[in-house]
Design an enzyme around this catalytic site. Structure first.
Site, PDB file in Angstrom:
ATOM      1  N   ASN A  23       6.652 -14.772   3.309  1.00 29.86           N
ATOM      2  CA  ASN A  23       7.678 -13.854   2.467  1.00 29.86           C
ATOM      3  C   ASN A  23       8.983 -14.428   2.676  1.00 29.86           C
ATOM      4  O   ASN A  23       9.864 -13.811   2.647  1.00 29.86           O
ATOM      5  CB  ASN A  23       7.545 -12.523   2.964  1.00 29.86           C
ATOM      6  N   HIS A  52       3.282   0.939   1.273  1.00 31.29           N
ATOM      7  CA  HIS A  52       2.819  -0.014   2.446  1.00 31.29           C
ATOM      8  C   HIS A  52       2.010   0.941   3.636  1.00 31.29           C
ATOM      9  O   HIS A  52       2.384   2.152   3.707  1.00 31.29           O
ATOM     10  CB  HIS A  52       3.910  -0.570   3.017  1.00 31.29           C
ATOM     11  N   GLU A  62       8.412   2.328  -2.519  1.00 29.27           N
ATOM     12  CA  GLU A  62       8.889   0.947  -2.440  1.00 29.27           C
ATOM     13  C   GLU A  62       9.732   0.357  -3.608  1.00 29.27           C
ATOM     14  O   GLU A  62       9.689   0.925  -4.685  1.00 29.27           O
ATOM     15  CB  GLU A  62       7.707  -0.035  -2.162  1.00 29.27           C
ATOM     16  N   SER A  77       4.513  -4.502  -2.190  1.00 31.00           N
ATOM     17  CA  SER A  77       4.257  -5.706  -1.286  1.00 31.00           C
ATOM     18  C   SER A  77       2.933  -6.364  -1.769  1.00 31.00           C
ATOM     19  O   SER A  77       3.115  -7.522  -1.684  1.00 31.00           O
ATOM     20  CB  SER A  77       4.062  -5.480   0.138  1.00 31.00           C
ATOM     21  N   ASP A 106      11.747   1.994   0.409  1.00 32.62           N
ATOM     22  CA  ASP A 106      11.357   0.980   1.396  1.00 32.62           C
ATOM     23  C   ASP A 106      11.609  -0.369   0.554  1.00 32.62           C
ATOM     24  O   ASP A 106      10.718  -0.694  -0.427  1.00 32.62           O
ATOM     25  CB  ASP A 106      10.036   1.090   1.931  1.00 32.62           C
ATOM     26  N   HIS A 137      10.860  -5.874   0.021  1.00 31.44           N
ATOM     27  CA  HIS A 137      10.686  -7.154  -0.658  1.00 31.44           C
ATOM     28  C   HIS A 137      11.661  -7.109  -1.810  1.00 31.44           C
ATOM     29  O   HIS A 137      11.617  -8.341  -2.462  1.00 31.44           O
ATOM     30  CB  HIS A 137       9.114  -6.826  -1.333  1.00 31.44           C
ATOM     31  N   LYS A 175      11.677 -10.756   5.510  1.00 25.29           N
ATOM     32  CA  LYS A 175      11.372 -11.547   4.074  1.00 25.29           C
ATOM     33  C   LYS A 175      12.545 -12.516   3.877  1.00 25.29           C
ATOM     34  O   LYS A 175      12.674 -13.519   4.281  1.00 25.29           O
ATOM     35  CB  LYS A 175      10.946 -10.406   3.157  1.00 25.29           C
TER      36      LYS A 175
HETATM   37  C1  LIG Z   1       6.934  -2.812   2.155  1.00 24.38           C
HETATM   38  C2  LIG Z   1       6.664  -3.108   3.328  1.00 24.38           C
HETATM   39  N1  LIG Z   1       7.492  -2.238   4.429  1.00 24.38           N
HETATM   40  C3  LIG Z   1       7.497  -2.434   5.410  1.00 24.38           C
HETATM   41  C4  LIG Z   1       6.867  -3.815   6.071  1.00 24.38           C
HETATM   42  C5  LIG Z   1       6.898  -3.813   7.414  1.00 24.38           C
HETATM   43  O1  LIG Z   1       8.108  -4.661   7.873  1.00 24.38           O
HETATM   44  P1  LIG Z   1       8.002  -5.448   9.012  1.00 24.38           P
HETATM   45  O2  LIG Z   1       7.305  -6.722   8.883  1.00 24.38           O
HETATM   46  O3  LIG Z   1       9.457  -5.691   9.357  1.00 24.38           O
HETATM   47  O4  LIG Z   1       7.613  -4.587  10.084  1.00 24.38           O
HETATM   48  C6  LIG Z   1       6.183  -4.582   5.304  1.00 24.38           C
HETATM   49  C7  LIG Z   1       5.495  -5.583   5.588  1.00 24.38           C
HETATM   50  O5  LIG Z   1       5.696  -6.559   6.627  1.00 24.38           O
HETATM   51  C8  LIG Z   1       5.995  -4.363   3.584  1.00 24.38           C
HETATM   52  O6  LIG Z   1       5.665  -5.118   2.985  1.00 24.38           O
END
Ligand SMILES: Cc1ncc(COP(=O)(O)O)c(C=O)c1O
Length: 385
Positions: free
Chosen positions: A47, A133, A175, A179, A204, A207, A236
């Site tokens: 990522n 997610h 989101e 993801s 969130d 990405h 990412k």
């Molecule tokens: C949409 C989404 N939110 C949150 C996370 C979690 O973030 P982190 O890797 O910083 O824990 C991810 C993946 O890692 C994700 O794809």
């Protein structure tokens, strides 16, 4: 049933469904190449969308930060772990994204869990996109509030679910870029649906941040939407790790009282905050713009080539280009074939994605070269995809 029997049964079940997860230690897993055991593959799994994990400015900043602050923060931010480096980064993020406040978290997973746990109470309703997610859905399902899921990207369905039996407070959750599918949420319609139902919106943008929008400000900025709660992560496009919640003054003050992941957990190292400032500077600069343009060129070339070769793509215009193959075994077999031809891709299987939608989650980055994309297309074609 004993603990041991329960564990063995769960593992056997995963194994029988071709869904047992295993990790493979690599020498290098971010950037253009993935290397392991003296071999290397073109890396279509990370990522690290802009290639910043290897950026000399970020590396230098981390080293300078470590020389100044040491390698650990020494405590929770509420005790002694919140340094001027953390404060400056929070201020820079808030300024960049147009929010009064930003609060740093150790990861995106922690930020999502903390935010939902701190906000949701019994009688409230959380309505999340069904493809959200795991960190969001898990937090919502563990909370005392009621969780409902709306059909993917369907603002009308969201509004209907928000309006039914609406006594408590309501939060819509989605989101910016999904993801596992790579498609974008229609944020303006979703925010409007939330407003009509008197709900707040939490986005969130793990990405989207850094990769889309002017100066990389992400999906919300690109779509002209200002959700009440925005989560951005740094694992990412930033090429590091950690996350921030962007919010109002009062929400930030509330989270400082009630977000347990902030209060009872060691703050990120100050050196990491210094490195994140360096990554942010690159993302906002002309160099960041150039990296986004390179990535956009690779995405366009991949999509054009894949469609020209008759492959079925999703709606994604992002760096995440999934090829949905269906059965777990087939996804694993295809990933193996691609690896044998020098391209490292990961087969993503349920429960990470819905049953019957196992896929190759291809990720493109600014560190790829045009010949890498051409090679990927050739290898996919040969693999019969
Ligand atoms: C949409 C989404 N939110 C949150 C996370 C979690 O973030 P982190 O890797 O910083 O824990 C991810 C993946 O890692 C994700 O794809």
């Amino acid at each position: 049933m004993s603990w041991q029997q329960r564990i063995a049964a769960a593992l056997n079940e995963r194994q029988a469904a071709d869904a047992l997860r295993r990790r493979q230690a690599v020498e290098q897993g971010a950037g253009r190449w993935l290397s392991r055991d003296g071999e290397r593959w073109i890396n279509f799994s990370s990522n690290d969308y802009l290639g910043l994990s290897q950026h000399p400015e970020s590396i230098r900043a981390w080293q300078t930060g470590a020389s100044r602050y040491g390698v650990g923060s020494g405590g929770s931010g509420h005790v002694s772990g919140y340094t001027v480096a953390h404060q400056q980064l929070e201020e820079a993020l808030a300024d960049w994204l147009g929010y009064p406040r930003a609060l740093l978290f150790i990861s995106g997973f922690a930020a999502n869990q903390a935010l939902i746990a701190a906000l949701a109470a019994k009688g409230d309703k959380l309505v999340a996109d069904r493809l959200s997610h795991a960190s969001l859905l898990e937090a919502a399902s563990l909370s005392p509030a009621t969780l409902r899921r709306f059909s993917h990207n369907d603002a009308g369905h969201l509004q209907r679910l928000l309006e039914v039996d609406a006594d408590g407070l309501k939060l819509a959750i989605t989101e910016g870029i999904f993801s596992m599918d790579g498609d974008s949420a229609p944020l303006a319609a979703i925010h409007q649906a939330a407003r009509v139902a008197d709900a707040w919106l939490m986005v969130d943008d793990a990405h989207g941040i850094g990769v889309t929008g002017e100066q990389g400000r992400g999906s919300c900025h690109a779509q002209g939407v200002h959700p009440e709660l925005l989560v951005v992560t740094f694992g990412k496009a930033f090429g590091l790790s950690g996350a921030a919640v962007l919010c109002s003054e009062s929400v930030a003050d509330y989270l400082l009282q009630f977000a347990r992941h902030l209060i009872y957990s060691t703050a990120m190292p100050a050196a990491q905050a210094v490195a994140l400032q360096a990554a942010l500077a690159v993302i906002r600069s002309e160099e960041g713009e150039a990296r986004r343009a390179t990535l956009a060129g690779h995405i366009a070339a991949f999509r054009e080539g894949a469609q020209g070769a008759g492959m079925t793509l999703t709606d994604s215009r992002s760096a995440i280009q999934p090829l949905i193959v269906g059965e777990n075994a087939r996804a694993l077999e295809l990933a193996g074939r691609l690896r044998a031809k020098g391209c490292w891709v990961t087969a993503i299987r349920p429960p990470t994605v819905p049953a019957g939608t196992a896929r190759l989650r291809l990720t493109l980055t600014a560190t790829h070269q045009p010949e890498d994309i051409a090679r990927l297309l050739e290898v996919l074609h040969d693999a019969g995809q």
